[in-house]
Design an enzyme around this catalytic site. Structure first.
Site, mmCIF file in Angstrom:
data_model
loop_
_atom_site.group_PDB
_atom_site.id
_atom_site.type_symbol
_atom_site.label_atom_id
_atom_site.label_comp_id
_atom_site.label_asym_id
_atom_site.label_seq_id
_atom_site.Cartn_x
_atom_site.Cartn_y
_atom_site.Cartn_z
ATOM 1 N N GLY A 117 -6.379 28.281 23.033
ATOM 2 C CA GLY A 117 -6.580 27.644 24.348
ATOM 3 C C GLY A 117 -5.881 26.296 24.332
ATOM 4 N N VAL A 163 -12.152 36.182 15.244
ATOM 5 C CA VAL A 163 -12.739 35.521 14.068
ATOM 6 C C VAL A 163 -14.240 35.772 14.084
ATOM 7 C CG1 VAL A 163 -13.174 33.278 13.003
ATOM 8 C CG2 VAL A 163 -10.903 33.830 13.876
ATOM 9 N N GLU A 166 -13.799 24.684 43.947
ATOM 10 C CA GLU A 166 -12.448 25.181 44.212
ATOM 11 C C GLU A 166 -12.491 26.637 44.694
ATOM 12 O OE1 GLU A 166 -9.775 22.452 41.220
ATOM 13 O OE2 GLU A 166 -10.922 24.058 40.333
ATOM 14 N N ASP A 176 -13.654 22.067 23.433
ATOM 15 C CA ASP A 176 -14.992 22.328 23.969
ATOM 16 C C ASP A 176 -16.025 22.552 22.870
ATOM 17 O OD1 ASP A 176 -14.048 22.157 26.523
ATOM 18 O OD2 ASP A 176 -14.282 24.278 27.025
ATOM 19 N N ALA A 190 -10.049 19.883 29.718
ATOM 20 C CA ALA A 190 -8.780 20.212 29.082
ATOM 21 C C ALA A 190 -8.179 19.014 28.339
ATOM 22 C CB ALA A 190 -7.806 20.729 30.140
#
Ligand SMILES: Cc1cc2nc3c(=O)[nH]c(=O)nc-3n(C[C@H](O)[C@H](O)[C@H](O)COP(=O)(O)OP(=O)(O)OC[C@H]3O[C@@H](n4cnc5c(N)ncnc54)[C@H](O)[C@@H]3O)c2cc1C
Length: 448
Positions: free
Chosen positions: A18, A84, A180, A318, A329
């Protein structure tokens, strides 16, 4: 030296591609290390734009380029598609499951764990079939099919109440994603679909936005939150603040206000943007290292983003808990760069520093040419906010072609065009199979 006499380079395993993992692996391109980036998804997902994919503005490929393509020219990075499942911190090994189910062991000298968050229903997993989240491409695709599918079902409904329920969209959670999404659904209904249906009036679609807090975008501060409230109301979004969802099913949802009153809302489409929790890898690392995990499952790290007693293990983005930094982000990208820099400095025997986060602000796109932006203290809303939003998103999208496609799609969306809608009868309803059969059994034959 290895057995064949070649110099063995420092091995870095990056878990998760990410924002955090991507920025870390890319930054290591000029360092004398061998990087293995392992992700259970083949794609790097630009999560802040998932709602645009869900509402038909941009195609999945634009916001989710394959990791292999991103790293094709970076020779010291190897990409592996695998999940993982654990760590052996003493042996310095990552354990993973290959796509064919086989076990993989990935030895490392340094490991950067950036496995992020996943959708959480706060103990109400029974909501999941009826209220998909917005964390992955699959979830966003489901949300998109349900939203556009609901208009299709409404087109075939004779019963006005039933039709109304199909044209009512409930979004739970008024953070940036919920806000949004709500704006985009109203916009799609009022500007795109308005011209495309012959029986229903899509512009009459109701969008209900629920949140337990007092106002939308509460973390953006009073000024931007109020601007967002005004803009959402102007677009026709119905705000239900101070409301907690207590039950969700395939017909709608129950919400409870602070005084204990429970109200039922008939809404055939419900979307969950209210909660996330850390990847289970967080608690695994906490247990293995003795580091505490917070309520969301994030690992408390030392100021340099490493685990106590394990300076070779970085937890970033995160998944890390450090100084109450938010799960955004920017934190992921900057902590990824920090981990890569620390590894390089150690190899060069230079002094390393604690992680220092520079807050760049936050933003949300409300609707046509309207966004609220707080960029390093500069607060913009309306058209100027939208221009700033556009520039920042173009900067951070990965790949020139993706930037070009996104810009083209954003500009055509201003004219009401949304072409990214792909679904069929099998995937427009909340729960597969059983609910379709249930509805078929309870719906009278119709002649259209
Ligand atoms: C819908 C949405 C909208 C958002 N909007 C904004 C915004 O406007 N602004 C903003 O700043 N932030 C926003 N965020 C938050 C931002 O996207 C995150 O903070 C950021 O993505 C975190 O980066 P990360 O690298 O820590 O984790 P992620 O980006 O979540 O990446 C984690 C990666 O790890 C992989 N992974 C997970 N578990 C495993 C495993 N067991 N094995 C292998 N791989 C694994 C996943 O596949 C994923 O690729 C938004 C998030 C969402 C969901």
């Amino acid at each position: 030296m290895s057995a064949d006499g070649a110099a063995v380079r420092h091995r870095v395993v990056v878990v998760g591609g990410g924002f955090g993992g991507l920025f870390a692996a890319r930054r290591l391109r000029r360092t004398a290390v061998d990087v293995t980036l392992v992700d259970r998804s083949a794609n790097h997902v630009f999560q802040p734009m998932l709602y645009q994919f869900a509402t038909g503005v941009v195609p999945a490929a634009t916001i989710a380029p394959p990791h292999r393509s991103i790293f094709r020219r970076i020779k010291n990075v190897r990409v592996l598609l695998a999940e993982v499942v654990g760590f052996d911190l003493d042996r310095r090994e990552v354990r993973a499951r290959a796509p064919d189910g086989g076990e993989l062991t990935l030895p490392y000298d340094s490991v950067i764990v950036a496995a992020g968050f996943r959708t959480s229903y706060f103990g109400h997993d029974e909501f999941a079939p009826y209220a998909p989240g917005m964390k992955t491409i699959d979830e966003a695709a489901t949300v998109g099919r349900r939203i556009f599918g609901a208009f299709e079902v409404a087109e075939t409904c004779e019963n006005p109440e039933e039709r109304r329920a199909w044209l009512t969209f409930a979004i739970v959670g008024a953070g940036p994603t919920g806000v949004e999404l709500a704006g985009q659904v109203r916009q799609a209904a009022a500007h795109t679909l308005r011209r495309e249906f012959r029986t229903i009036d899509p512009s009459s679609a109701r969008v209900l936005l629920f949140d337990g807090g007092e106002k939308p975008l509460a973390t953006f501060g009073d000024h931007l939150s109020e601007r967002a409230t005004r803009e959402l109301e102007k677009m026709g979004v119905e705000l239900h603040m101070g409301c907690l969802a207590t039950a969700i099913d395939d017909q709608g949802l129950d919400v409870r206000t602070a005084d204990g009153t429970v109200t039922r809302h008939e809404a055939r489409t419900v979307v969950w943007t209210a909660g996330v929790s850390a990847s289970p890898l967080g608690r695994m690392l906490a247990a293995a290292s003795g580091a505490p995990a917070d309520r969301a499952g994030r690992v408390e790290v030392l100021p340099d983003c490493t685990l106590p007693g394990h300076p070779e293990v970085f937890v970033i983005g995160d998944l890390m808990s450090l100084n109450h930094l938010p799960g955004v982000a920017e934190v992921a990208m900057q902590s990824g760069l920090h981990a890569a820099r620390t590894i390089r400095y150690r190899l060069e025997r230079r002094e390393t520093k604690p992680f220092h986060y520079v807050d760049m602000g936050s933003m949300a796109y409300i609707g046509r040419r309207h966004a609220v932006v707080d960029f390093r203290g500069l607060k913009l809303s309306g058209f100027l906010g939208w221009l700033m939003w556009l520039a920042i998103h173009l900067t951070f999208l990965t790949g020139f072609m993706n930037r070009f496609t996104a810009l083209f799609n954003w500009l055509t969306a201003l004219t009401g065009t949304r072409r990214v809608r792909v679904f069929d009868v099998s995937n427009v309803t909340p729960a597969p199979g059983a609910d379709v059969a249930h509805r078929a059994a309870t719906t009278r034959p119709r002649s259209l």
